[in-house]
Design an enzyme around this catalytic site. Structure first.
Site, PDB file in Angstrom:
ATOM      1  N   LYS A   1       0.828  -1.218   0.000  1.00 48.71           N
ATOM      2  CA  LYS A   1       0.000   0.000   0.000  1.00 48.71           C
ATOM      3  C   LYS A   1       0.856   1.258   0.000  1.00 48.71           C
ATOM      4  O   LYS A   1       0.598   2.191  -0.742  1.00 48.71           O
ATOM      5  CB  LYS A   1      -0.870   0.093   1.270  1.00 48.71           C
ATOM      6  CG  LYS A   1      -1.945  -0.909   1.420  1.00 48.71           C
ATOM      7  CD  LYS A   1      -2.858  -0.567   2.591  1.00 48.71           C
ATOM      8  CE  LYS A   1      -2.172  -0.450   3.946  1.00 48.71           C
ATOM      9  NZ  LYS A   1      -1.684  -1.701   4.517  1.00 48.71           N
TER      10      LYS A   1
ATOM     11  N   ARG B   1      -9.605   2.112   8.420  1.00 50.07           N
ATOM     12  CA  ARG B   1      -9.380   0.710   8.772  1.00 50.07           C
ATOM     13  C   ARG B   1     -10.577   0.103   9.470  1.00 50.07           C
ATOM     14  O   ARG B   1     -10.544  -1.081   9.830  1.00 50.07           O
ATOM     15  CB  ARG B   1      -8.167   0.590   9.687  1.00 50.07           C
ATOM     16  CG  ARG B   1      -6.893   0.714   8.929  1.00 50.07           C
ATOM     17  CD  ARG B   1      -5.710   0.271   9.728  1.00 50.07           C
ATOM     18  NE  ARG B   1      -4.542   0.474   8.898  1.00 50.07           N
ATOM     19  CZ  ARG B   1      -3.313   0.233   9.282  1.00 50.07           C
ATOM     20  NH1 ARG B   1      -3.055  -0.231  10.456  1.00 50.07           N
ATOM     21  NH2 ARG B   1      -2.321   0.450   8.453  1.00 50.07           N
TER      22      ARG B   1
ATOM     23  N   ARG C   1      10.892  -6.565   6.289  1.00 52.81           N
ATOM     24  CA  ARG C   1      10.779  -5.114   6.141  1.00 52.81           C
ATOM     25  C   ARG C   1      11.700  -4.399   7.144  1.00 52.81           C
ATOM     26  O   ARG C   1      11.825  -4.813   8.285  1.00 52.81           O
ATOM     27  CB  ARG C   1       9.320  -4.784   6.444  1.00 52.81           C
ATOM     28  CG  ARG C   1       8.900  -3.394   6.260  1.00 52.81           C
ATOM     29  CD  ARG C   1       7.430  -3.339   6.062  1.00 52.81           C
ATOM     30  NE  ARG C   1       6.655  -3.524   7.296  1.00 52.81           N
ATOM     31  CZ  ARG C   1       5.342  -3.339   7.355  1.00 52.81           C
ATOM     32  NH1 ARG C   1       4.675  -3.012   6.282  1.00 52.81           N
ATOM     33  NH2 ARG C   1       4.693  -3.521   8.480  1.00 52.81           N
TER      34      ARG C   1
ATOM     35  N   ARG D   1      10.961  -2.467  12.305  1.00 47.35           N
ATOM     36  CA  ARG D   1       9.937  -1.734  13.050  1.00 47.35           C
ATOM     37  C   ARG D   1       9.613  -2.486  14.332  1.00 47.35           C
ATOM     38  O   ARG D   1       9.545  -3.711  14.333  1.00 47.35           O
ATOM     39  CB  ARG D   1       8.657  -1.633  12.198  1.00 47.35           C
ATOM     40  CG  ARG D   1       8.595  -0.391  11.366  1.00 47.35           C
ATOM     41  CD  ARG D   1       7.443  -0.399  10.422  1.00 47.35           C
ATOM     42  NE  ARG D   1       6.155  -0.748  11.020  1.00 47.35           N
ATOM     43  CZ  ARG D   1       5.003  -0.674  10.364  1.00 47.35           C
ATOM     44  NH1 ARG D   1       4.984  -0.264   9.111  1.00 47.35           N
ATOM     45  NH2 ARG D   1       3.867  -0.993  10.944  1.00 47.35           N
TER      46      ARG D   1
ATOM     47  N   ARG E   1      -1.988  -8.137  13.834  1.00 47.09           N
ATOM     48  CA  ARG E   1      -2.439  -7.167  12.839  1.00 47.09           C
ATOM     49  C   ARG E   1      -3.125  -7.857  11.669  1.00 47.09           C
ATOM     50  O   ARG E   1      -4.074  -7.328  11.093  1.00 47.09           O
ATOM     51  CB  ARG E   1      -1.259  -6.293  12.382  1.00 47.09           C
ATOM     52  CG  ARG E   1      -1.012  -5.157  13.360  1.00 47.09           C
ATOM     53  CD  ARG E   1       0.439  -4.880  13.589  1.00 47.09           C
ATOM     54  NE  ARG E   1       1.058  -4.306  12.428  1.00 47.09           N
ATOM     55  CZ  ARG E   1       2.326  -4.542  12.076  1.00 47.09           C
ATOM     56  NH1 ARG E   1       3.070  -5.382  12.759  1.00 47.09           N
ATOM     57  NH2 ARG E   1       2.821  -3.946  11.042  1.00 47.09           N
TER      58      ARG E   1
HETATM   59  P1  AMP Z   1       0.936   0.750   9.631  1.00 44.66           P
HETATM   60  O1  AMP Z   1       2.242   1.457   9.500  1.00 44.66           O
HETATM   61  O2  AMP Z   1      -0.055   1.189   8.587  1.00 44.66           O
HETATM   62  O3  AMP Z   1       1.083  -0.744   9.725  1.00 44.66           O
HETATM   63  O4  AMP Z   1       0.298   1.247  11.027  1.00 44.66           O
HETATM   64  C1  AMP Z   1       0.968   0.971  12.260  1.00 44.66           C
HETATM   65  C2  AMP Z   1      -0.041   0.996  13.389  1.00 44.66           C
HETATM   66  O5  AMP Z   1      -0.635   2.308  13.508  1.00 44.66           O
HETATM   67  C3  AMP Z   1      -1.241   0.070  13.202  1.00 44.66           C
HETATM   68  O6  AMP Z   1      -0.933  -1.278  13.574  1.00 44.66           O
HETATM   69  C4  AMP Z   1      -2.276   0.718  14.115  1.00 44.66           C
HETATM   70  O7  AMP Z   1      -2.028   0.409  15.465  1.00 44.66           O
HETATM   71  C5  AMP Z   1      -2.003   2.206  13.918  1.00 44.66           C
HETATM   72  N1  AMP Z   1      -2.856   2.747  12.819  1.00 44.66           N
HETATM   73  C6  AMP Z   1      -2.462   3.182  11.592  1.00 44.66           C
HETATM   74  N2  AMP Z   1      -3.518   3.593  10.856  1.00 44.66           N
HETATM   75  C7  AMP Z   1      -4.610   3.409  11.643  1.00 44.66           C
HETATM   76  C8  AMP Z   1      -6.018   3.608  11.472  1.00 44.66           C
HETATM   77  N3  AMP Z   1      -6.528   4.088  10.327  1.00 44.66           N
HETATM   78  N4  AMP Z   1      -6.835   3.299  12.500  1.00 44.66           N
HETATM   79  C9  AMP Z   1      -6.372   2.830  13.663  1.00 44.66           C
HETATM   80  N5  AMP Z   1      -5.063   2.589  13.901  1.00 44.66           N
HETATM   81  C10 AMP Z   1      -4.190   2.878  12.908  1.00 44.66           C
END
Ligand code: AMP
Length: 206
Positions: free
Chosen positions: A13, A86, A120, A153, A164
């Site tokens: 993404k 989400r 990653r 990360r 997740r």
């Molecule tokens: P990502 O980098 O997109 O994997 O996001 C890392 C973490 O940020 C996720 O596992 C969530 O805990 C939080 N997060 C990111 N975007 C959202 C969202 N739209 N709604 C809720 N939590 C989010």
């Protein structure tokens, strides 16, 4: 113009959202990155977000929607959202404030997504992202861009990755149906070359 990328973590993404935002010269909004920046600055939002992210949970909808509304007030022509919405609440909120032009669901099997997340890496300074399998830094653990330390990360552990993935299936995948009903969903096979996926995405952007 508002575009949304949906997809399991590791489906690409972020990469595709960056390419599309460049293509249309519009803002790329990555909330995960926004939270990580706040966490590394230890701001009050960062401390709050850390409590959820460190357990592989979603940040609550009220916090997320408030951030999005502020971000959208600040800047211009359009947005490419990557990792937002989400949940159904977030999708309904976005639809209420700004109707979305097109939603891309990048489809990928869990096994492949899991492998991608495990390999990653990210620069701890400039946040440039790497993948040890397909795009490693030229010098091990050193960022090509800025010389910063390239690290995994904190939430890319086997246990948190599984949390997740489960959350994605429970909370986010149902959004496909929501956007399908609105007639704006494009399903894209994410197990393909980056350029080919980008081409398909641009073709579908109306
Ligand atoms: P990502 O980098 O997109 O994997 O996001 C890392 C973490 O940020 C996720 O596992 C969530 O805990 C939080 N997060 C990111 N975007 C959202 C969202 N739209 N709604 C809720 N939590 C989010």
């Amino acid at each position: 113009m508002i575009f949304v990328f949906l997809g399991i973590q590791g489906s690409g993404k972020g990469t595709q959202a960056k390419l599309l935002s460049k293509h249309f010269d519009i803002e790329h909004v990555n909330l995960g990155e926004y939270f990580r920046k706040h966490m590394s600055d230890k701001s009050s939002l960062g401390v709050l977000a850390h409590a959820f992210i460190s357990e592989g949970r979603l940040v609550p909808d009220e916090i997320v929607c408030e951030i999005v509304s502020k971000l959208m007030l600040c800047k211009g022509n359009g947005y490419v959202f990557d990792g937002f919405p989400r949940t159904l609440n977030q999708a309904e909120y976005l639809n209420y404030v700004y109707p979305v032009n097109r939603v891309y669901y990048l489809e990928l099997e869990d096994n492949i997504a899991r492998e991608r997340m495990l390999s990653r890496r990210i620069c701890s300074d400039c946040r440039f992202d790497y993948n040890l399998q397909i795009r490693p830094p030229k010098i091990e653990n050193i960022c090509d861009n800025c010389g910063g330390a390239v690290v995994r990360r904190a939430d890319d552990t086997i246990e948190l990755i599984q949390n997740r993935l489960d959350l994605f299936h429970a909370e986010t995948q149902p959004l496909n149906q929501y956007y399908q009903n609105l007639g704006i969903l494009s399903v894209i096979n994410a197990n393909n070359e980056i350029d080919k996926i980008h081409e398909m995405i641009v073709k579908e952007a109306k």
